[in-house]
Scaffold this motif. Structure first.
Motif, PDB file in Angstrom:
ATOM      1  N   PHE A  27      41.755  45.178 -13.235  1.00  8.99           N
ATOM      2  CA  PHE A  27      40.830  44.677 -14.242  1.00  8.99           C
ATOM      3  C   PHE A  27      40.762  45.680 -15.387  1.00  8.99           C
ATOM      4  O   PHE A  27      40.664  46.888 -15.160  1.00  8.99           O
ATOM      5  CB  PHE A  27      39.431  44.485 -13.649  1.00  8.99           C
ATOM      6  N   GLY A  28      40.805  45.179 -16.626  1.00 11.90           N
ATOM      7  CA  GLY A  28      40.653  46.039 -17.790  1.00 11.90           C
ATOM      8  C   GLY A  28      41.967  46.368 -18.469  1.00 11.90           C
ATOM      9  O   GLY A  28      43.045  46.247 -17.883  1.00 11.90           O
ATOM     10  N   ARG A  29      41.875  46.807 -19.724  1.00  8.14           N
ATOM     11  CA  ARG A  29      43.039  47.181 -20.525  1.00  8.14           C
ATOM     12  C   ARG A  29      43.173  48.705 -20.596  1.00  8.14           C
ATOM     13  O   ARG A  29      44.136  49.266 -20.076  1.00  8.14           O
ATOM     14  CB  ARG A  29      42.899  46.609 -21.937  1.00  8.14           C
ATOM     15  N   LEU A  30      42.224  49.361 -21.272  1.00 14.57           N
ATOM     16  CA  LEU A  30      42.265  50.823 -21.362  1.00 14.57           C
ATOM     17  C   LEU A  30      41.471  51.467 -20.226  1.00 14.57           C
ATOM     18  O   LEU A  30      41.899  52.470 -19.668  1.00 14.57           O
ATOM     19  CB  LEU A  30      41.727  51.291 -22.719  1.00 14.57           C
ATOM     20  N   PHE A  31      40.315  50.914 -19.921  1.00 14.40           N
ATOM     21  CA  PHE A  31      39.561  51.362 -18.747  1.00 14.40           C
ATOM     22  C   PHE A  31      39.969  50.435 -17.624  1.00 14.40           C
ATOM     23  O   PHE A  31      39.431  49.347 -17.453  1.00 14.40           O
ATOM     24  CB  PHE A  31      38.050  51.293 -19.005  1.00 14.40           C
ATOM     25  N   ARG A  32      40.970  50.867 -16.853  1.00 10.88           N
ATOM     26  CA  ARG A  32      41.632  49.971 -15.895  1.00 10.88           C
ATOM     27  C   ARG A  32      41.219  50.303 -14.465  1.00 10.88           C
ATOM     28  O   ARG A  32      41.272  51.453 -14.039  1.00 10.88           O
ATOM     29  CB  ARG A  32      43.146  50.061 -16.037  1.00 10.88           C
ATOM     30  N   VAL A  33      40.837  49.258 -13.739  1.00 14.42           N
ATOM     31  CA  VAL A  33      40.389  49.388 -12.358  1.00 14.42           C
ATOM     32  C   VAL A  33      41.389  48.692 -11.446  1.00 14.42           C
ATOM     33  O   VAL A  33      41.728  47.521 -11.662  1.00 14.42           O
ATOM     34  CB  VAL A  33      38.993  48.754 -12.190  1.00 14.42           C
ATOM     35  N   THR A  34      41.884  49.394 -10.438  1.00 15.05           N
ATOM     36  CA  THR A  34      42.794  48.833  -9.440  1.00 15.05           C
ATOM     37  C   THR A  34      42.167  49.017  -8.068  1.00 15.05           C
ATOM     38  O   THR A  34      41.788  50.134  -7.708  1.00 15.05           O
ATOM     39  CB  THR A  34      44.170  49.528  -9.473  1.00 15.05           C
ATOM     40  N   ILE A  64      32.245  45.874 -21.201  1.00 17.74           N
ATOM     41  CA  ILE A  64      31.786  46.454 -22.474  1.00 17.74           C
ATOM     42  C   ILE A  64      32.501  47.766 -22.762  1.00 17.74           C
ATOM     43  O   ILE A  64      32.943  48.014 -23.896  1.00 17.74           O
ATOM     44  CB  ILE A  64      30.265  46.660 -22.448  1.00 17.74           C
ATOM     45  N   LEU A  65      32.641  48.625 -21.749  1.00 16.86           N
ATOM     46  CA  LEU A  65      33.318  49.903 -21.981  1.00 16.86           C
ATOM     47  C   LEU A  65      34.768  49.690 -22.400  1.00 16.86           C
ATOM     48  O   LEU A  65      35.271  50.370 -23.309  1.00 16.86           O
ATOM     49  CB  LEU A  65      33.254  50.775 -20.719  1.00 16.86           C
ATOM     50  N   ASP A  66      35.444  48.747 -21.776  1.00 12.53           N
ATOM     51  CA  ASP A  66      36.835  48.485 -22.144  1.00 12.53           C
ATOM     52  C   ASP A  66      36.918  48.039 -23.596  1.00 12.53           C
ATOM     53  O   ASP A  66      37.799  48.487 -24.344  1.00 12.53           O
ATOM     54  CB  ASP A  66      37.424  47.419 -21.215  1.00 12.53           C
ATOM     55  N   ARG A  85      25.923  57.413 -22.296  1.00 14.87           N
ATOM     56  CA  ARG A  85      26.108  58.489 -23.276  1.00 14.87           C
ATOM     57  C   ARG A  85      26.103  57.945 -24.695  1.00 14.87           C
ATOM     58  O   ARG A  85      25.726  58.640 -25.638  1.00 14.87           O
ATOM     59  CB  ARG A  85      27.419  59.217 -22.969  1.00 14.87           C
ATOM     60  N   PHE A  86      26.519  56.686 -24.844  1.00 13.81           N
ATOM     61  CA  PHE A  86      26.615  56.078 -26.166  1.00 13.81           C
ATOM     62  C   PHE A  86      25.481  55.092 -26.433  1.00 13.81           C
ATOM     63  O   PHE A  86      25.577  54.243 -27.327  1.00 13.81           O
ATOM     64  CB  PHE A  86      27.976  55.409 -26.340  1.00 13.81           C
ATOM     65  N   GLY A  87      24.429  55.189 -25.631  1.00 18.95           N
ATOM     66  CA  GLY A  87      23.236  54.400 -25.899  1.00 18.95           C
ATOM     67  C   GLY A  87      23.292  52.950 -25.489  1.00 18.95           C
ATOM     68  O   GLY A  87      22.475  52.142 -25.945  1.00 18.95           O
ATOM     69  N   VAL A  88      24.257  52.585 -24.634  1.00 14.26           N
ATOM     70  CA  VAL A  88      24.352  51.202 -24.146  1.00 14.26           C
ATOM     71  C   VAL A  88      23.697  51.124 -22.769  1.00 14.26           C
ATOM     72  O   VAL A  88      24.034  51.890 -21.867  1.00 14.26           O
ATOM     73  CB  VAL A  88      25.817  50.733 -24.053  1.00 14.26           C
ATOM     74  N   ARG A  89      22.751  50.183 -22.604  1.00 15.14           N
ATOM     75  CA  ARG A  89      22.062  50.014 -21.328  1.00 15.14           C
ATOM     76  C   ARG A  89      22.265  48.595 -20.820  1.00 15.14           C
ATOM     77  O   ARG A  89      22.187  47.623 -21.574  1.00 15.14           O
ATOM     78  CB  ARG A  89      20.571  50.288 -21.471  1.00 15.14           C
TER      79      ARG A  89
END
Length: 387
Positions: free
Chosen positions: A6-13, A349-351, A147-151
């Motif tokens: 799952f994900g493009r740059l933040f990828r989870v396997t 969202i992070l991705d 860290r970037f203010g997203v909750r």
């Protein structure tokens, strides 16, 4: 078998089966410099683990996470983060009657028809136990977003016919974890608990839904069509086991609302930028985030493993028989599904923030907000622009 990433740059396997030795996940693309410990991940896993109350499965799994790579001196190094959660209380014996006789509404036969084989203990790879990996990965994504203010927060807003009134984001933060149903409205939570216990006493189960919300998401994330935020967020939520519907903004309510009622006028904010008046669009217009809160709902059907007698057929002998799915199963899914939905929202969202260049994909030594550009060469969405 495909479909395990799952994900493009933040990828989870992910890997693992319900009754195998362990569950595991590898997270690639987490920037270096994030302070991270096993306790950070464990905190979220404890919210998802079985045996929390009388309305969850009694399977006794500690779900203790081991971080095996990607951390040095308490900080991420930028290399893949490997995590393992051992299975400690698997009991496969009660699944032997279903090796060639599929349980009603499970993936037993479809898996066997596709692959010619399957791990039948506890449902194997198709078991919702696999979401332990998602929550572990989502915990890391959540730390970056914080860290970037997203909750991000979610709560159970409906069980059966009992629906909670609208609850504020602050109300969800304050009250969701106060009861076993994870409904942020205490009075409705009591009604829901009665419904769940009634179905449980009858040897049955019941469905429900989870409301989610994300605050602090910057405007400009996503792209039209197949890389739109709702398209990819919908894929994330519909991957949740037992999910039958995903909505955002007005959702299905939009079918009975006129264009004039749904359309939102524009005004200027304090910086002189256009902002919509209202948020029926759920923080997304044209597939791209507006900067307003993203909110929506995921519907989960009733658990399919129930002790009520049902009919199946043995595909080897052709024999039809009455069966009971005896074991340790949840009578309802949304209470333990809340951290799963939050995890998938975090990951999505992070991705998008990494793809859009809102976060340096290599390191987190710059302060939040300073790396807020529309373009970053590491983003695969920018390949045409580089050419």
């Amino acid at each position: 078998m495909n479909g395990n990433q799952f994900g493009r740059l933040f990828r989870v396997t992910t890997y693992g089966e319900s009754h195998g030795p362990a569950m595991g996940v590898t997270v690639s693309g987490c920037p270096a410099g994030l302070e991270l410990s096993a306790e950070d991940v464990q905190r979220e896993l404890d919210r998802r683990k079985p045996g929390q109350s009388m309305i969850t499965t009694s399977r006794d799994e500690p779900d203790a996470v081991e971080i095996q790579s990607g951390i040095q001196d308490g900080y991420t190094t930028g290399t893949p983060i490997g995590m393992v959660i051992q299975n400690k209380d698997a009991r496969s014996g009660k699944y032997e009657p279903f090796v060639t006789a599929p349980r009603p509404s499970h993936g037993d036969f479809t898996y066997s028809a596709k692959f010619g084989t399957r791990n039948w203990g506890g449902g194997g790879r198709s078991s919702a136990r696999e979401t332990v990996n998602w929550v572990a990965a989502g915990a890391i994504a959540g730390k970056v977003l914080d860290r970037f203010g997203v909750r991000v927060k979610a709560h159970v807003n409906q069980i059966g016919d009992v629906r909670a009134p609208e609850v504020s984001f602050e109300g969800m933060l304050e009250h969701t974890e106060e009861n076993p149903v994870r409904c942020a409205d205490p009075e409705t939570a009591e009604e829901m608990l009665e419904v769940i216990e009634r179905y449980q006493g009858e040897g049955d189960s019941i469905g429900g839904s989870i409301y989610f919300e994300a605050r602090g998401v910057p405007r400009g994330l996503g792209a039209p069509r197949f890389d739109s935020v709702p398209a990819r967020l919908g894929a994330a939520m519909m991957a949740v086991p037992a999910a039958t519907a995903f909505e955002f903004g007005l959702g299905r309510g939009a079918r009975s609302v006129s264009g004039h009622e749904r359309n939102e006028d524009w005004t200027l904010d304090t910086d002189g930028d256009p902002v919509p008046v209202g948020n029926d669009h759920g923080g997304i217009q044209g597939g791209i985030t507006t900067g307003e809160p993203i909110y929506g709902e995921v519907t989960l059907h009733a658990p399919t493993s129930i002790p009520k007698e049902q009919t199946t057929v043995d595909w080897e002998t052709g024999e039809e028989k009455r069966v009971q799915v005896i074991g340790r199963h949840d009578p309802v899914l949304p209470p333990r599904g809340v951290p799963v939905v939050e995890a998938m929202l975090n990951l999505t969202i992070l991705d998008f923030m990494l793809l859009g260049g809102r976060i340096n994909p290599d390191r987190l030594d710059d302060r939040p907000g300073e790396y807020d550009t529309d373009y970053h060469p590491s983003s695969p969405l920018n390949e045409e622009r580089e050419e």
